[in-house]
Design a protein around this motif. Structure first.
Motif, PDB file in Angstrom:
ATOM      1  N   LEU A 175     -61.170 -61.212  62.181  1.00 15.82           N
ATOM      2  CA  LEU A 175     -62.350 -61.951  62.646  1.00 15.82           C
ATOM      3  C   LEU A 175     -62.962 -61.291  63.868  1.00 15.82           C
ATOM      4  CD1 LEU A 175     -61.088 -65.645  62.295  1.00 15.82           C
ATOM      5  CD2 LEU A 175     -62.845 -64.531  60.907  1.00 15.82           C
ATOM      6  N   LEU A 176     -62.098 -60.824  64.771  1.00 15.01           N
ATOM      7  CA  LEU A 176     -62.596 -60.169  65.978  1.00 15.01           C
ATOM      8  C   LEU A 176     -63.304 -58.865  65.638  1.00 15.01           C
ATOM      9  CD1 LEU A 176     -62.797 -60.251  69.042  1.00 15.01           C
ATOM     10  CD2 LEU A 176     -60.574 -59.098  69.164  1.00 15.01           C
ATOM     11  N   VAL A 177     -62.757 -58.115  64.697  1.00 14.84           N
ATOM     12  CA  VAL A 177     -63.425 -56.875  64.265  1.00 14.84           C
ATOM     13  C   VAL A 177     -64.814 -57.185  63.718  1.00 14.84           C
ATOM     14  CG1 VAL A 177     -63.389 -55.025  62.534  1.00 14.84           C
ATOM     15  CG2 VAL A 177     -61.317 -55.570  63.834  1.00 14.84           C
ATOM     16  N   ILE A 322     -57.096 -42.952  70.754  1.00 10.98           N
ATOM     17  CA  ILE A 322     -57.118 -44.268  70.090  1.00 10.98           C
ATOM     18  C   ILE A 322     -55.708 -44.834  69.976  1.00 10.98           C
ATOM     19  CG2 ILE A 322     -57.547 -45.412  67.869  1.00 10.98           C
ATOM     20  CD1 ILE A 322     -59.973 -43.561  67.563  1.00 10.98           C
ATOM     21  N   VAL A 323     -54.770 -43.990  69.571  1.00 13.03           N
ATOM     22  CA  VAL A 323     -53.384 -44.437  69.409  1.00 13.03           C
ATOM     23  C   VAL A 323     -52.811 -44.918  70.737  1.00 13.03           C
ATOM     24  CG1 VAL A 323     -51.027 -43.659  68.919  1.00 13.03           C
ATOM     25  CG2 VAL A 323     -52.897 -43.016  67.388  1.00 13.03           C
ATOM     26  N   ALA A 339     -56.191 -55.106  72.405  1.00 14.19           N
ATOM     27  CA  ALA A 339     -56.388 -53.708  72.023  1.00 14.19           C
ATOM     28  C   ALA A 339     -57.670 -53.544  71.212  1.00 14.19           C
ATOM     29  CB  ALA A 339     -55.185 -53.209  71.235  1.00 14.19           C
ATOM     30  N   ILE A 340     -57.871 -54.448  70.257  1.00  9.74           N
ATOM     31  CA  ILE A 340     -59.088 -54.392  69.440  1.00  9.74           C
ATOM     32  C   ILE A 340     -60.319 -54.610  70.312  1.00  9.74           C
ATOM     33  CG2 ILE A 340     -60.361 -55.531  67.570  1.00  9.74           C
ATOM     34  CD1 ILE A 340     -57.645 -56.197  66.301  1.00  9.74           C
ATOM     35  N   ILE A 361     -61.157 -47.780  63.327  1.00 15.46           N
ATOM     36  CA  ILE A 361     -60.902 -49.199  63.580  1.00 15.46           C
ATOM     37  C   ILE A 361     -59.586 -49.599  62.914  1.00 15.46           C
ATOM     38  CG2 ILE A 361     -61.691 -51.545  63.025  1.00 15.46           C
ATOM     39  CD1 ILE A 361     -64.534 -50.620  63.559  1.00 15.46           C
ATOM     40  N   PHE A 362     -59.343 -49.081  61.731  1.00 16.40           N
ATOM     41  CA  PHE A 362     -58.070 -49.310  61.037  1.00 16.40           C
ATOM     42  C   PHE A 362     -56.903 -48.847  61.899  1.00 16.40           C
ATOM     43  CE2 PHE A 362     -55.122 -46.833  58.137  1.00 16.40           C
ATOM     44  CZ  PHE A 362     -54.326 -47.906  57.771  1.00 16.40           C
ATOM     45  N   MET A 363     -57.009 -47.652  62.475  1.00 18.65           N
ATOM     46  CA  MET A 363     -55.936 -47.135  63.326  1.00 18.65           C
ATOM     47  C   MET A 363     -55.804 -47.958  64.599  1.00 18.65           C
ATOM     48  SD  MET A 363     -54.677 -44.850  61.448  1.00 18.65           S
ATOM     49  CE  MET A 363     -53.388 -44.487  62.632  1.00 18.65           C
ATOM     50  N   THR A 364     -56.923 -48.461  65.122  1.00 20.90           N
ATOM     51  CA  THR A 364     -56.882 -49.321  66.304  1.00 20.90           C
ATOM     52  C   THR A 364     -56.087 -50.590  66.007  1.00 20.90           C
ATOM     53  OG1 THR A 364     -59.025 -48.509  67.099  1.00 20.90           O
ATOM     54  CG2 THR A 364     -58.276 -50.636  67.953  1.00 20.90           C
TER      55      THR A 364
END
Length: 422
Positions: A175-177, A322-323, A339-340, A361-364
């Motif tokens: 939801l936040l994304v 990002i990592v 983090a997101i 974004i997936f990796m985040t």
């Protein structure tokens, strides 16, 4: 320099506040305090030449961020869904609907190993903080029957409890994304990538912690059809809104009404409306609001953004940046959403093609989750260890191979999935 000091002091305040209050301060309140500190330290003039003017500047910035959050319809929808989901979880527990779903599941699945995976996974559909405490009694009992040591029982409860947060469209992180990208990311594209991680994650957990569980005789199966229908019924308050969104495009904040109606049909109560009001948990809402505030102020931190953007725009440091950033913010706050909320807005400022933006974004989400999972502030971990009487020292000792395995999975995802999207 002041902006970096603000970030350091503000984020370190979260574990300090929780420890100082002997863990009595809700994480949501701590995050809001962190957000206010972030604004204050960033904009207050510490030369004290005009303190009233400096305070006024801080107040203006707080109001601007507040307006952006509560006058933004997309964000308001996300806040409504978060409140609906946390309240729904409390109702499912209060009316023992989740207990009936678990009983039906045990009538379908005979393998103790699979039960040890599925029980926390089903309970994980309840998007409530520290929700692993709901499944801890079941796992403790099943683990004792199967001869599983206490520490391993705790780890199994924690590992499989968190699958839904990657796959359910109304999970708080997803939801936040959606809110931070203004729905610019197709949430089902992100869930498809998350599914790859989940398969690897589940396999790693099985290999490390379930493979060695003794294989007792399987529980005899009886009344399979009756149990299957019961599982469909008792989990309907969880998946109806998802079906409405997938088939008819009904927004989640409206589709959740169907979930509530399903609860009412399964457990009719004259006190239903009163129970809804009593079940409202504002702590998760506070946490989301705090993250929105943090996101709003970081959008204004030109020096920090320039540094991160510079590091992220350099192909040699983008992935590592990002990592590290996602893992760090998840670890120090015990909250994946932080983090997101920090990294995704920076990615949105970059001119990335859709596939690359989706991948990063997936990796985040993945790396923020890993930081959150191993954080000493992780509520599920705190509650599970307390219930099962497991020391955190022993828990982290047995966590070591799991952490190493997840690090390998992150690298594999970069080289395999990233090859197709970057």
């Amino acid at each position: 320099m002041q902006q970096f000091a603000a970030l350091l002091i503000a984020f370190l305040s979260i574990p300090v506040l929780i420890k100082a209050t002997q863990k009595k301060m809700p994480i949501g309140i701590a995050i809001i305090i962190c957000a206010v500190l972030l604004v204050f330290i960033t904009y207050f003039d510490f030369t004290f030449t005009a303190p009233l003017t400096a305070l006024a500047t801080v107040g203006v910035q707080l109001w601007d961020i507040f307006s952006e959050t509560f006058l933004n319809w997309t964000k308001i929808q996300q806040l409504i869904v978060v409140l609906e989901v946390s309240t729904l979880g409390a109702l499912l527990k209060k009316y023992q609907i989740i207990d009936q779903a678990l009983a039906c599941m045990q009538g379908i699945v005979r393998s103790k190993r699979i039960q040890l995976m599925l029980i926390p996974a089903i309970v994980g559909l309840l998007s409530v903080p520290g929700g692993a405490i709901f499944s801890a009694p079941f796992i403790d009992d099943l683990g004792e029957q199967a001869g599983v040591p206490k520490t391993r029982r705790a780890i199994l409860n924690l590992v499989y409890r968190h699958l839904a947060m990657f796959l359910m469209p109304y999970a708080n992180g997803l939801l936040l994304v959606m809110a931070l990208t203004n729905n610019g990311i197709n949430i089902y594209h992100l869930i498809s990538l998350n599914l790859i991680f989940v398969l690897l994650y589940v396999s790693l957990g099985y290999f490390l912690y379930l493979r060695q569980v003794p294989r007792p005789e399987k529980t005899p199966r009886s009344h399979f059809g009756q149990h299957l229908w019961g599982l469909v019924r008792y989990t309907s308050p969880i998946y109806l809104s998802v079906l409405l969104n997938l088939i008819l495009g009904v927004p989640f904040y409206l589709g959740m009404i169907a979930n509530y109606l399903a609860v009412l049909l399964l457990a009719p109560r004259k006190t239903f409306l009163a129970d809804i009001l009593h079940s409202i948990n504002f702590n998760v809402l506070y946490a989301i609001i705090g993250v929105y505030f943090i996101q709003g102020i970081i959008d204004r931190m030109d020096v920090v953004l320039a540094l991160f953007t510079g590091a992220f725009q350099n192909p040699a440091t983008l992935f590592v940046g990002i990592v590290v950033a996602s893992f760090f913010f998840g670890l120090i706050t015990g909250f994946q959403l932080t983090a997101i909320g920090v990294v995704v807005p920076i990615l949105m400022e970059m001119s990335l093609a859709y596939p690359a933006l989706l991948f990063y974004i997936f990796m985040t989400c993945i790396c923020g989750f890993i930081g959150y999972f191993f954080s000493p502030l992780h509520l599920c971990q705190l509650f599970t260890c307390e219930y099962m009487g497991v020391s955190t020292k022993e828990l982290y000792k047995q966590y070591a191979p799991f952490f190493a395995g997840l690090a390998v999975i992150v690298v594999l995802l970069y080289f395999i999935v990233g090859t197709f999207l970057l």
